[in-house]
Design a protein around this motif. Structure first.
Motif, PDB file in Angstrom:
ATOM      1  N   ALA A 125      22.560  72.372 -19.665  1.00  0.00           N
ATOM      2  CA  ALA A 125      24.007  72.513 -19.523  1.00  0.00           C
ATOM      3  C   ALA A 125      24.329  73.983 -19.291  1.00  0.00           C
ATOM      4  O   ALA A 125      23.706  74.866 -19.877  1.00  0.00           O
ATOM      5  N   ASP A 126      25.283  74.243 -18.405  1.00  0.00           N
ATOM      6  CA  ASP A 126      25.778  75.604 -18.163  1.00  0.00           C
ATOM      7  C   ASP A 126      27.253  75.604 -18.549  1.00  0.00           C
ATOM      8  O   ASP A 126      28.084  75.017 -17.855  1.00  0.00           O
ATOM      9  N   LEU A 127      27.550  76.245 -19.686  1.00  0.00           N
ATOM     10  CA  LEU A 127      28.918  76.230 -20.213  1.00  0.00           C
ATOM     11  C   LEU A 127      29.708  77.426 -19.680  1.00  0.00           C
ATOM     12  O   LEU A 127      29.301  78.568 -19.862  1.00  0.00           O
ATOM     13  N   GLY A 128      30.835  77.160 -19.047  1.00  0.00           N
ATOM     14  CA  GLY A 128      31.616  78.228 -18.429  1.00  0.00           C
ATOM     15  C   GLY A 128      30.918  78.679 -17.157  1.00  0.00           C
ATOM     16  O   GLY A 128      30.616  79.850 -16.965  1.00  0.00           O
ATOM     17  N   THR A 129      30.665  77.713 -16.291  1.00  0.00           N
ATOM     18  CA  THR A 129      29.789  77.960 -15.132  1.00  0.00           C
ATOM     19  C   THR A 129      30.383  78.922 -14.110  1.00  0.00           C
ATOM     20  O   THR A 129      29.658  79.589 -13.371  1.00  0.00           O
ATOM     21  N   GLY A 130      31.704  79.008 -14.037  1.00  0.00           N
ATOM     22  CA  GLY A 130      32.331  79.934 -13.073  1.00  0.00           C
ATOM     23  C   GLY A 130      31.943  79.586 -11.651  1.00  0.00           C
ATOM     24  O   GLY A 130      32.126  78.457 -11.197  1.00  0.00           O
ATOM     25  N   SER A 131      31.338  80.524 -10.958  1.00  0.00           N
ATOM     26  CA  SER A 131      30.902  80.292  -9.574  1.00  0.00           C
ATOM     27  C   SER A 131      29.710  79.342  -9.492  1.00  0.00           C
ATOM     28  O   SER A 131      29.313  78.945  -8.396  1.00  0.00           O
ATOM     29  N   GLY A 132      29.121  79.048 -10.641  1.00  0.00           N
ATOM     30  CA  GLY A 132      27.946  78.170 -10.668  1.00  0.00           C
ATOM     31  C   GLY A 132      26.637  78.944 -10.626  1.00  0.00           C
ATOM     32  O   GLY A 132      25.557  78.351 -10.498  1.00  0.00           O
ATOM     33  N   ALA A 133      26.696  80.254 -10.779  1.00  0.00           N
ATOM     34  CA  ALA A 133      25.520  81.112 -10.570  1.00  0.00           C
ATOM     35  C   ALA A 133      24.307  80.683 -11.412  1.00  0.00           C
ATOM     36  O   ALA A 133      23.198  80.538 -10.879  1.00  0.00           O
ATOM     37  N   ASP A 151      33.365  73.831 -16.937  1.00  0.00           N
ATOM     38  CA  ASP A 151      34.325  74.930 -16.932  1.00  0.00           C
ATOM     39  C   ASP A 151      35.704  74.380 -17.275  1.00  0.00           C
ATOM     40  O   ASP A 151      36.000  73.218 -17.001  1.00  0.00           O
ATOM     41  N   ILE A 152      36.522  75.238 -17.867  1.00  0.00           N
ATOM     42  CA  ILE A 152      37.879  74.822 -18.217  1.00  0.00           C
ATOM     43  C   ILE A 152      38.803  74.979 -17.017  1.00  0.00           C
ATOM     44  O   ILE A 152      39.887  74.411 -16.963  1.00  0.00           O
ATOM     45  N   SER A 153      38.328  75.750 -16.041  1.00  0.00           N
ATOM     46  CA  SER A 153      39.171  76.054 -14.881  1.00  0.00           C
ATOM     47  C   SER A 153      38.827  75.139 -13.702  1.00  0.00           C
ATOM     48  O   SER A 153      37.692  75.102 -13.241  1.00  0.00           O
ATOM     49  N   ASP A 154      39.839  74.413 -13.217  1.00  0.00           N
ATOM     50  CA  ASP A 154      39.641  73.577 -12.033  1.00  0.00           C
ATOM     51  C   ASP A 154      39.222  74.418 -10.836  1.00  0.00           C
ATOM     52  O   ASP A 154      38.388  74.005 -10.035  1.00  0.00           O
ATOM     53  N   ASP A 155      39.828  75.592 -10.719  1.00  0.00           N
ATOM     54  CA  ASP A 155      39.500  76.487  -9.601  1.00  0.00           C
ATOM     55  C   ASP A 155      38.031  76.866  -9.612  1.00  0.00           C
ATOM     56  O   ASP A 155      37.357  76.827  -8.589  1.00  0.00           O
ATOM     57  N   ALA A 156      37.546  77.260 -10.797  1.00  0.00           N
ATOM     58  CA  ALA A 156      36.142  77.647 -10.910  1.00  0.00           C
ATOM     59  C   ALA A 156      35.239  76.468 -10.561  1.00  0.00           C
ATOM     60  O   ALA A 156      34.256  76.618  -9.825  1.00  0.00           O
ATOM     61  N   VAL A 176      31.838  68.970 -15.105  1.00  0.00           N
ATOM     62  CA  VAL A 176      32.770  68.433 -16.086  1.00  0.00           C
ATOM     63  C   VAL A 176      33.810  69.499 -16.399  1.00  0.00           C
ATOM     64  O   VAL A 176      33.471  70.635 -16.729  1.00  0.00           O
ATOM     65  N   ARG A 177      35.087  69.098 -16.303  1.00  0.00           N
ATOM     66  CA  ARG A 177      36.139  70.022 -16.683  1.00  0.00           C
ATOM     67  C   ARG A 177      36.376  69.882 -18.181  1.00  0.00           C
ATOM     68  O   ARG A 177      36.557  68.770 -18.684  1.00  0.00           O
ATOM     69  N   GLY A 178      36.334  71.003 -18.878  1.00  0.00           N
ATOM     70  CA  GLY A 178      36.579  70.934 -20.308  1.00  0.00           C
ATOM     71  C   GLY A 178      36.238  72.229 -20.997  1.00  0.00           C
ATOM     72  O   GLY A 178      35.820  73.204 -20.364  1.00  0.00           O
ATOM     73  N   ASP A 179      36.419  72.185 -22.323  1.00  0.00           N
ATOM     74  CA  ASP A 179      36.269  73.382 -23.125  1.00  0.00           C
ATOM     75  C   ASP A 179      34.854  73.434 -23.711  1.00  0.00           C
ATOM     76  O   ASP A 179      34.569  72.798 -24.728  1.00  0.00           O
ATOM     77  N   MET A 180      33.992  74.178 -23.061  1.00  0.00           N
ATOM     78  CA  MET A 180      32.648  74.452 -23.572  1.00  0.00           C
ATOM     79  C   MET A 180      31.943  73.185 -24.056  1.00  0.00           C
ATOM     80  O   MET A 180      31.920  72.191 -23.371  1.00  0.00           O
ATOM     81  N   LEU A 181      31.383  73.225 -25.306  1.00  0.00           N
ATOM     82  CA  LEU A 181      30.548  72.108 -25.781  1.00  0.00           C
ATOM     83  C   LEU A 181      31.283  70.779 -25.836  1.00  0.00           C
ATOM     84  O   LEU A 181      30.685  69.723 -25.604  1.00  0.00           O
TER      85      LEU A 181
END
Ligand code: GLN
Length: 291
Positions: A125-133, A151-156, A176-181
Motif C-alpha cells: 500500500a502507498d498511503l498519500g500517493t500524490g503523483s504515484g511516484a 490519497d485523500i485528494s481526488d486531484d492527486a 482508493v480515495r480516503g484518509d490514509m490507513l
C-alpha cells in the motif's frame, strides 16, 4: 543587415541573460534551470542544447520562452512548468494536483524494493500517493508486485492514475480515495505499507521556499503541530493491515525519526525497528517489521 544582426539573439545569449536575471532574483541553480526550461521548449536534451548555443533564436521561440520564464520568475517550480520529472527509473507527469516527487523519496523506494524482493508476488500500500511516484516506480522495478494507492485528494488520484496508465500498470494498481490507513479497510493484508506522508510542522509552512509554499498542495505537506500526525497514526495502526513479517516504511525528517521509531516500539508489534539516513546523512526513513 546591420539592424538584423543587432536583433539576432543566439541560444547562448538567451541562456546567459535569463540565468543572470533569475539568479539576481534569488533562485538557486539559475543557469541549470534556464537550460532545462529552454531545452524543454526546443525539444533538446542538455548535450544537444550545448551543441545549439550558436544557433539563432526565432522571435516565436523567444516569446514562448518568455512565457515559461515568467512562470519560473514567479517561483512556480520547474517541474510544474515542464510538466514532468524523473524519479528513479520512471518519468512522471507533474502538475499542481500533487507534490513533486523528491530525490529523498527514491531512498524509500530502494529500501522497499530490497524488502519486497524476498516476498512472493508482494502486495503493498502507498498511503498519500500524490503523483504515484512510490507505487509506480516500485511496480516498474518489481514486476511481480501489485499495489493499492491511497490519497485523500481526488486531484492527486487522477494524476497518479494518469501516471499509472502511461506506464501500462492499470491492472497492477488499485486507487482508493480516503484518509490514509482507514482507506485500506477491506483490502490487504499487505506485504508492506509505505508512505511519504505530510510531515512538515504547521508552523514551518510559512517559512518554506515559495516554490513549495505557494505552489504545492498544502495538504500534502502539513503534518500538524509537530509534523507527526500521520507518522504517529500509521505507526500505531499499520499492523492491522500487514501480513506476518510485513514491512512499514515511512519517510520523515531528521528530528521526527526517533519519535516515530519510539511509537512503533510502544505498540509491541514489531521485531525490527530501524532508522535509515539519507545521502546527506540525515535521518530520513523509519522501518519496522511486524512480528
Ligand atoms: N520533503 C518535503 C519538503 O519539505 C516534505 C514532504 C512531506 O511532507 N512529505 O519539501
Amino acid at each position: 543587415m546591420g539592424e538584423d544582426s543587432r536583433e539576432t539573439m543566439r541560444v547562448l545569449d538567451l541562456i546567459t541573460a535569463a540565468s543572470t536575471h533569475l539568479a539576481e532574483k534569488g533562485v538557486e541553480n539559475a543557469r541549470l534551470e534556464v537550460e532545462l526550461l529552454l531545452g524543454h521548449l526546443l525539444g533538446l536534451d542538455r548535450v544537444n542544447l550545448y551543441m545549439a548555443f550558436d544557433r539563432p533564436v526565432t522571435e516565436e521561440e523567444r516569446d514562448a520562452f518568455r512565457a515559461l520564464y515568467r512562470r519560473r520568475l514567479a517561483r512556480e517550480p520547474l517541474q510544474y512548468i515542464i510538466g514532468s520529472t524523473g524519479f528513479r527509473e520512471v518519468e512522471l507527469k507533474t502538475d499542481s494536483r500533487a507534490l513533486i516527487p523528491r530525490p529523498e523519496t527514491e531512498l524509500l523506494v530502494g529500501t522497499a524494493l530490497d524488502f519486497l524482493a524476498k516476498r512472493e508476488s508482494p502486495l503493498f500500500a502507498d498511503l498519500g500517493t500524490g503523483s504515484g511516484a512510490i507505487a509506480i516506480s516500485l511496480l516498474y522495478e518489481n514486476t511481480e508486485a501489485s499495489a493499492i494507492a491511497v490519497d485523500i485528494s481526488d486531484d492527486a488520484l487522477l494524476l497518479a492514475h494518469e501516471n499509472a496508465r502511461a506506464m501500462g500498470f492499470e491492472d497492477r494498481i488499485g486507487f482508493v480515495r480516503g484518509d490514509m490507513l482507514s482507506a485500506l479497510e477491506g483490502h490487504g493484508p499487505f506485504d508492506a505499507v509505505l508512505s511519504n506522508p505530510p510531515y512538515v510542522r504547521t508552523g514551518d509552512i510559512a517559512g518554506l521556499d515559495p516554490e513549495v509554499r505557494d505552489f504545492e498542495p498544502g495538504n500534502a505537506l502539513d503534518g500538524g503541530r509537530d509534523g507527526l500526525d500521520f507518522l504517529r497514526e500509521i505507526a500505531v495502526k499499520a499492523h492491522e493491515y500487514l501480513k506476518n513479517g510485513g514491512l512499514v516504511l515511512l519517510e520523515c525528517e531528521g528530528g521526527q525519526a526517533d519519535d516515530t521509531a519510539a511509537v512503533f516500539q510502544q505498540t509491541g508489534h514489531y521485531i525490527e525497528i530501524e532508522v535509515i539516513c539519507d545521502l546527506a546523512g540525515k535521518k530520513r526513513l523509519v522501518k519496522a517489521v511486524l512480528r
